[in-house]
Design a protein around this motif. Structure first.
Motif, mmCIF file in Angstrom:
data_model
loop_
_atom_site.group_PDB
_atom_site.id
_atom_site.type_symbol
_atom_site.label_atom_id
_atom_site.label_comp_id
_atom_site.label_asym_id
_atom_site.label_seq_id
_atom_site.Cartn_x
_atom_site.Cartn_y
_atom_site.Cartn_z
ATOM 1 N N ILE A 40 0.343 6.493 -6.445
ATOM 2 C CA ILE A 40 1.056 7.500 -5.635
ATOM 3 C C ILE A 40 2.221 6.821 -4.921
ATOM 4 O O ILE A 40 2.110 5.687 -4.466
ATOM 5 N N GLY A 41 3.336 7.507 -4.836
ATOM 6 C CA GLY A 41 4.511 6.954 -4.176
ATOM 7 C C GLY A 41 5.742 7.201 -5.025
ATOM 8 O O GLY A 41 5.673 7.858 -6.070
ATOM 9 N N CYS A 42 6.869 6.668 -4.594
ATOM 10 C CA CYS A 42 8.106 6.860 -5.363
ATOM 11 C C CYS A 42 7.964 6.265 -6.761
ATOM 12 O O CYS A 42 8.341 6.893 -7.757
ATOM 13 N N GLY B 148 2.501 -0.656 -1.739
ATOM 14 C CA GLY B 148 1.491 -0.079 -0.852
ATOM 15 C C GLY B 148 0.214 0.236 -1.599
ATOM 16 O O GLY B 148 -0.887 -0.111 -1.156
ATOM 17 N N GLY B 149 0.352 0.871 -2.740
ATOM 18 C CA GLY B 149 -0.829 1.275 -3.510
ATOM 19 C C GLY B 149 -1.529 0.109 -4.178
ATOM 20 O O GLY B 149 -2.767 0.000 -4.118
ATOM 21 N N TYR C 190 6.229 1.286 2.411
ATOM 22 C CA TYR C 190 5.762 2.601 1.984
ATOM 23 C C TYR C 190 7.003 3.492 1.991
ATOM 24 O O TYR C 190 7.459 3.915 3.062
ATOM 25 N N SER C 191 7.556 3.777 0.833
ATOM 26 C CA SER C 191 8.845 4.479 0.826
ATOM 27 C C SER C 191 8.716 5.991 0.739
ATOM 28 O O SER C 191 9.446 6.706 1.429
HETATM 29 C C1 LIG Z 1 -5.392 7.551 0.007
HETATM 30 C C2 LIG Z 1 -4.001 7.903 0.451
HETATM 31 N N1 LIG Z 1 -3.501 7.312 1.553
HETATM 32 C C3 LIG Z 1 -2.244 7.581 1.941
HETATM 33 C C4 LIG Z 1 -1.477 8.461 1.239
HETATM 34 C C5 LIG Z 1 -0.090 8.816 1.714
HETATM 35 N N2 LIG Z 1 0.913 8.124 0.964
HETATM 36 C C6 LIG Z 1 1.535 8.706 -0.079
HETATM 37 S S1 LIG Z 1 2.716 7.729 -0.769
HETATM 38 C C7 LIG Z 1 2.387 6.507 0.356
HETATM 39 C C8 LIG Z 1 3.161 5.235 0.374
HETATM 40 C C9 LIG Z 1 3.496 4.708 -0.974
HETATM 41 O O1 LIG Z 1 4.028 3.398 -0.861
HETATM 42 P P1 LIG Z 1 4.036 2.474 -2.135
HETATM 43 O O2 LIG Z 1 2.715 2.462 -2.768
HETATM 44 O O3 LIG Z 1 4.624 1.153 -1.756
HETATM 45 O O4 LIG Z 1 5.029 3.276 -3.106
HETATM 46 P P2 LIG Z 1 6.597 3.564 -2.918
HETATM 47 O O5 LIG Z 1 6.711 4.942 -2.363
HETATM 48 O O6 LIG Z 1 7.156 2.537 -1.980
HETATM 49 O O7 LIG Z 1 7.146 3.447 -4.314
HETATM 50 C C10 LIG Z 1 1.370 6.871 1.242
HETATM 51 C C11 LIG Z 1 0.868 6.044 2.346
HETATM 52 C C12 LIG Z 1 -2.023 9.052 0.087
HETATM 53 N N3 LIG Z 1 -1.305 9.867 -0.684
HETATM 54 N N4 LIG Z 1 -3.280 8.758 -0.271
#
Ligand SMILES: Cc1ncc(C[n+]2csc(CCOP(=O)(O)OP(=O)(O)O)c2C)c(N)n1
Ligand code: SF4
Ligand SMILES: [Mg+2]
Length: 206
Positions: free
Chosen positions: A46-48, A91-92, A121-122
């Motif tokens: 999950i994330g960008c 982050g993930g 965490y973007s």
């Molecule tokens: C279990 C859980 N915790 C928190 C979140 C909220 N959340 C969604 S994206 C994210 C940060 C993602 O950061 P990263 O993994 O570094 O990816 P990026 O967006 O930087 O590519 C968070 C904390 C979630 N979706 N699920």
């Protein structure tokens, strides 16, 4: 089946986001190595970075934050003939899912993990991740990050010396392509740590 691995959905990343480079490099290497799309499965965190789920046209799963490696391990165990990839952020993969990363590295299971490491965490607009530098002022650390960052490559090398684990700057395109190629060809677990700057929220790290 021929396939350029690309869906017909236009990526929604910010203009200039360096995930575009990762996306292009993965497509190029899948094509160059003639990876059979019928045997390819992608697991997105999950994330960008994980939002690549919408932009690839392959089998895959958009998993939970930190759980993409667990999914990938299960798939590889059930069907060892699959090419199993993971795409996620720092982050993930290095935070919420670090236990799974260590378990996969210890087992030297043949999955390929690509991390867009932007030190934040973007998607959630710029909070600290495990790789955020000490002292950085972020949304979650307005007076400066008090924690030492983890160093994922060095960490994993202490876990298992038989695995493939390398870091590359996303802007070094020849090295990025070469590293992804060698990771895909490697006959065991591979982590490619792809360092990059989030153009929307990364300026606070300087
Ligand atoms: C279990 C859980 N915790 C928190 C979140 C909220 N959340 C969604 S994206 C994210 C940060 C993602 O950061 P990263 O993994 O570094 O990816 P990026 O967006 O930087 O590519 C968070 C904390 C979630 N979706 N699920
Ligand atoms: S917030 Fe950062 S990582 Fe996310 S799409 Fe925009 S530039 Fe890319
Ligand atoms: Mg990140």
């Amino acid at each position: 089946m021929t396939n350029n691995f690309r869906s017909n959905i236009t990526p929604t990343w910010c203009p200039g986001c360096q995930n575009y480079l990762v996306y292009a490099a993965l497509q190029k290497n899948f094509a160059d190595l003639k990876i059979n799309v019928d045997n390819l499965i992608m697991n997105y965190d999950i994330g960008c970075a994980g939002n690549m789920a919408d932009f690839f046209k392959t089998y895959g799963a958009h998993t939970l934050h930190g759980r993409s490696i667990a999914m990938a391990m299960g798939e590889k165990i059930v069907n060892p003939n699959l090419t199993v990839c993971v795409i996620g952020g720092d982050g993930g993969i290095y935070g919420e899912g670090l236990n799974h990363l260590v378990a996969a590295a210890r087992a030297n299971i043949n999955i390929k993990v690509f991390v867009s490491n932007n030190f934040l965490y973007s998607l959630t607009t710029g909070q600290t991740s495990p790789t955020t530098p000490k002292g950085a002022h972020t949304k979650s650390t307005p007076t400066g990050n008090i924690n030492e960052p983890i160093h994922p490559v060095e960490l994993l090398k202490t876990v298992n010396q038989e695995i493939f684990v390398e870091s590359v700057d996303v802007k070094d395109i020849p090295k990025l392509n070469n590293t992804i190629k060698r990771a895909l060809e490697f006959s065991g677990f591979a982590l490619v740590d792809i360092t990059q700057e989030c153009v929307a929220f990364g300026k606070q790290l300087k």
